[in-house]
Design a protein around this motif. Structure first.
Motif, PDB file in Angstrom:
ATOM      1  N   ASP A 197       0.784  -1.211   0.050  1.00  0.00           N
ATOM      2  CA  ASP A 197       0.197   0.065   0.083  1.00  0.00           C
ATOM      3  C   ASP A 197       0.796   1.216   0.040  1.00  0.00           C
ATOM      4  O   ASP A 197       0.476   2.336  -0.701  1.00  0.00           O
ATOM      5  CB  ASP A 197      -0.964   0.048   1.361  1.00  0.00           C
ATOM      6  CG  ASP A 197      -2.040  -0.777   0.939  1.00  0.00           C
ATOM      7  OD1 ASP A 197      -2.390  -1.317  -0.188  1.00  0.00           O
ATOM      8  OD2 ASP A 197      -2.535  -1.181   2.150  1.00  0.00           O
TER       9      ASP A 197
ATOM     10  N   ARG B 256       2.532   1.657  -3.387  1.00  0.00           N
ATOM     11  CA  ARG B 256       1.362   2.184  -4.374  1.00  0.00           C
ATOM     12  C   ARG B 256       1.103   3.734  -4.339  1.00  0.00           C
ATOM     13  O   ARG B 256       1.300   4.311  -5.285  1.00  0.00           O
ATOM     14  CB  ARG B 256       0.013   1.410  -4.013  1.00  0.00           C
ATOM     15  CG  ARG B 256      -0.143   0.011  -4.784  1.00  0.00           C
ATOM     16  CD  ARG B 256      -1.387  -0.742  -4.296  1.00  0.00           C
ATOM     17  NE  ARG B 256      -1.499  -1.958  -4.854  1.00  0.00           N
ATOM     18  CZ  ARG B 256      -2.152  -2.753  -4.265  1.00  0.00           C
ATOM     19  NH1 ARG B 256      -2.882  -2.549  -3.197  1.00  0.00           N
ATOM     20  NH2 ARG B 256      -2.255  -3.894  -4.885  1.00  0.00           N
TER      21      ARG B 256
ATOM     22  N   ARG C 290       1.846   6.573  -7.179  1.00  0.00           N
ATOM     23  CA  ARG C 290       0.687   7.165  -7.775  1.00  0.00           C
ATOM     24  C   ARG C 290       1.186   8.348  -8.558  1.00  0.00           C
ATOM     25  O   ARG C 290       1.953   9.155  -8.255  1.00  0.00           O
ATOM     26  CB  ARG C 290       0.087   7.742  -6.527  1.00  0.00           C
ATOM     27  CG  ARG C 290      -1.349   8.229  -7.031  1.00  0.00           C
ATOM     28  CD  ARG C 290      -2.603   8.369  -5.931  1.00  0.00           C
ATOM     29  NE  ARG C 290      -2.863   7.264  -5.220  1.00  0.00           N
ATOM     30  CZ  ARG C 290      -2.469   6.971  -3.978  1.00  0.00           C
ATOM     31  NH1 ARG C 290      -2.158   7.772  -3.061  1.00  0.00           N
ATOM     32  NH2 ARG C 290      -3.059   5.818  -3.641  1.00  0.00           N
TER      33      ARG C 290
ATOM     34  N   TYR D 157       1.857   0.439 -11.647  1.00  0.00           N
ATOM     35  CA  TYR D 157       0.946   0.145 -10.517  1.00  0.00           C
ATOM     36  C   TYR D 157       1.208  -1.308 -10.110  1.00  0.00           C
ATOM     37  O   TYR D 157       1.733  -2.291 -10.812  1.00  0.00           O
ATOM     38  CB  TYR D 157      -0.490   0.337 -10.883  1.00  0.00           C
ATOM     39  CG  TYR D 157      -1.278  -0.078  -9.734  1.00  0.00           C
ATOM     40  CD1 TYR D 157      -1.465   0.981  -8.763  1.00  0.00           C
ATOM     41  CD2 TYR D 157      -1.946  -1.241  -9.463  1.00  0.00           C
ATOM     42  CE1 TYR D 157      -2.513   0.795  -7.828  1.00  0.00           C
ATOM     43  CE2 TYR D 157      -2.855  -1.405  -8.427  1.00  0.00           C
ATOM     44  CZ  TYR D 157      -3.301  -0.437  -7.506  1.00  0.00           C
ATOM     45  OH  TYR D 157      -4.070  -0.513  -6.662  1.00  0.00           O
TER      46      TYR D 157
ATOM     47  N   GLU E 144      -0.036   1.075 -15.087  1.00  0.00           N
ATOM     48  CA  GLU E 144      -1.288   1.502 -14.671  1.00  0.00           C
ATOM     49  C   GLU E 144      -2.345   1.296 -15.881  1.00  0.00           C
ATOM     50  O   GLU E 144      -2.223   1.963 -16.814  1.00  0.00           O
ATOM     51  CB  GLU E 144      -1.353   2.642 -13.967  1.00  0.00           C
ATOM     52  CG  GLU E 144      -2.520   3.097 -12.917  1.00  0.00           C
ATOM     53  CD  GLU E 144      -2.238   4.182 -12.131  1.00  0.00           C
ATOM     54  OE1 GLU E 144      -3.149   4.123 -11.301  1.00  0.00           O
ATOM     55  OE2 GLU E 144      -1.275   5.107 -12.614  1.00  0.00           O
TER      56      GLU E 144
END
Length: 104
Positions: free
Chosen positions: A76, A79, A83, A88, A102
């Motif tokens: 997490d 990620r 961003r 991803y 992504e």
């Protein structure tokens, strides 16, 4: 997705820097903790990696519920750091994780 192993492990325009524990994607450099780097580096080939293999490669231990929870928290955070870069970390349900461009 193309990897150029001779130029230091690349996906698209992703470059890996082990010394700094950083990845560069385009013009963006993302600093990672050593654990985050080991997890992400384990996914560099663009193939799904099992939870058990990630636990072994990133944590040097066997998979259990506690390790899985820790791994999910690290993923997490990774990620969040990725961003907006176009890369991803996908979850392959009941199997493991996968690093790909992504999907928009």
């Amino acid at each position: 997705m193309a990897w150029d192993l001779e130029k230091g492990e690349r996906v698209k325009d992703m470059t890996w820097d082990l010394e700094r524990r950083a990845v560069t994607i385009g013009d963006t450099t993302i600093m990672l903790t050593s654990t985050e780097y080991r997890l992400l580096f384990s996914l560099r080939h663009g193939n799904p990696v099992t939870y058990a293999n990630l636990a072994s490669m990133a944590y040097n231990c066997k998979m259990d519920a506690k390790v899985r929870m820790m791994m999910d928290k690290h993923i997490d955070r990774i990620r969040s750091k990725l961003r907006g870069t176009g890369i991803y970390v996908y979850c392959v349900n009941t199997y493991g994780y996968l690093l790909l461009p992504e999907a928009f």
